[in-house]
Design an enzyme around this catalytic site. Structure first.
Site, short mmCIF file in Angstrom:
data_model
loop_
_atom_site.label_atom_id
_atom_site.label_comp_id
_atom_site.label_asym_id
_atom_site.label_seq_id
_atom_site.Cartn_x
_atom_site.Cartn_y
_atom_site.Cartn_z
N CYS A 15 0.83 -1.20 0.00
CA CYS A 15 0.00 0.00 0.00
C CYS A 15 0.86 1.25 0.00
CB CYS A 15 -0.92 -0.01 1.21
SG CYS A 15 -1.93 1.47 1.32
N CYS B 234 -0.48 4.15 2.04
CA CYS B 234 -0.28 4.07 3.50
C CYS B 234 1.18 4.34 3.87
CB CYS B 234 -0.61 2.68 4.02
SG CYS B 234 -1.99 1.89 3.23
N ASP B 235 2.10 3.81 3.10
CA ASP B 235 3.50 3.76 3.55
C ASP B 235 4.47 4.59 2.71
OD1 ASP B 235 2.66 1.94 5.47
OD2 ASP B 235 2.87 0.26 4.09
#
Ligand code: NDP
Length: 307
Positions: A133, A136-137
């Protein structure tokens, strides 16, 4: 125990659209929002192909709006995940860690999740440089070199997003060409921070505490080399979230729920919507359409039962 006429499992576009239609049909549905409330769109940035948003909309904003719309008409969204189901005996029963639900009718919209390569090192280094992801990261890879694995639209999207932070993004594609749509591929190809390696398979992830690189195999020559990288992002497709239904409903050999016709499962009174049965289209708008159809059929099923 909670009893309800209609229980909806899943809170992506399919689950929420089913909830909107069912709530407007006065069924007061309960939605178990599952382990990833809002579904896969919570992990995306801009959604540009959902009709009605000519300038695009952020995935999480779209899902928040769908949830509000369902709740406005009387759906209850419960932040619990089903851990067991019994659809052999009516009324259907669904268990979570907190509650047992009994439902006259069920809509299964549990979606799909990202696939992993499943090497021991990949699993060990998850959250330490290995991710599925970018949204997200990606932030953690400012100024660093990362690789993205995959050649589909997800890989293009992940690579493009990562260029906001990373110094260099290398897309590793196992085939000799991309599978992505033309528009997404062109966008990624035009970005000078993105470079490409085709015929390239990742065979291991390197690093002790954090990712330091990947070991890749040239699929034409069989030669193996190491490549330095701080991050490895998987974008190799998805698998359906159907483990709950093994032995309960018919699955195909890829693990997707089998639909006998449109939204009908192998069990009358259990309807299916969205990516949990869809390996072909996998779009937010198609999932939403299936959610609508599932709710309409659920309403018909419940009305017929009342007569
Ligand atoms: P796809 O199935 O389209 O692509 C998966 C990619 O991963 C392919 O390049 C495939 O290679 C590769 N792959 C699969 N398994 C492995 C493996 N074990 N090792 C290395 N590579 C592997 O999945 P996506 O998630 O990209 O897209 C799914 C659907 O969602 C599509 O319909 C897509 O259009 C849609 N989508 C749309 C977006 C948008 O419009 N904004 C964004 C994201 C997805 P190979 O080709 O060799 O099989």
């Amino acid at each position: 125990m909670v009893t309800t006429r209609l229980l909806i499992l899943g809170s992506g576009p399919a689950g929420y659209t089913a909830a909107i239609y069912a709530a407007r049909a006065d069924l007061a549905p309960i939605v178990l929002s599952g382990p990833e409330p809002g579904g896969q769109l919570m992990w995306t940035t801009e959604v540009e192909n959902y009709p009605g948003f000519p300038r695009g909309i952020l995935g999480p904003d779209l899902m928040t709006a769908m949830k509000e719309q369902a709740e406005r008409f009387g759906a209850s969204v419960v932040p619990q995940s089903a851990t067991r189901v019994d659809v052999h005996h009516h009324p259907w029963r669904v268990w979570t860690d907190h509650e047992e639900y009994q439902a006259e009718c069920l809509v299964v919209a549990t979606g799909a999740s990202a696939k992993w390569l499943n090497f021991p090192n990949e699993q060990r280094l998850r959250g330490k440089g290995v991710s599925a992801c970018a949204t997200c990261d990606g932030f953690f890879f400012r100024g660093q070199d990362v690789v993205v694995i995959g050649g589909g639209d997800s890989a293009m999207e992940e690579a493009l997003f990562l260029t906001k932070f990373a110094n260099q993004v290398t897309v590793l594609v196992r085939a000799d060409k991309l599978r992505a749509s033309k528009i997404m591929a062109h966008r990624a190809e035009a970005n000078t921070k993105i470079s490409w390696r085709f015929n390239t398979e990742v065979v291991d992830v390197l690093g002790q505490e954090l990712v330091t690189g990947v070991r890749v195999k040239d699929t034409l020559t069989g030669a193996t080399t190491d490549m330095a990288a701080h991050g490895m992002f998987l974008a190799i497709g998805h698998q359906p979230n159907t483990s709950l239904f093994r032995g309960q409903l018919q699955l195909d050999d890829r693990g997707y729920l089998t639909i006998t016709n449109q939204v009908f499962s192998s069990q009358p009174g259990v309807f299916i919507a969205g990516d949990v049965a869809d390996f072909r289209y996998r779009q937010a708008v198609t999932a939403a359409g299936w959610g609508c159809m599932a709710a309409i059929e659920a309403e018909r099923y419940l009305s017929a039962g009342r007569e």
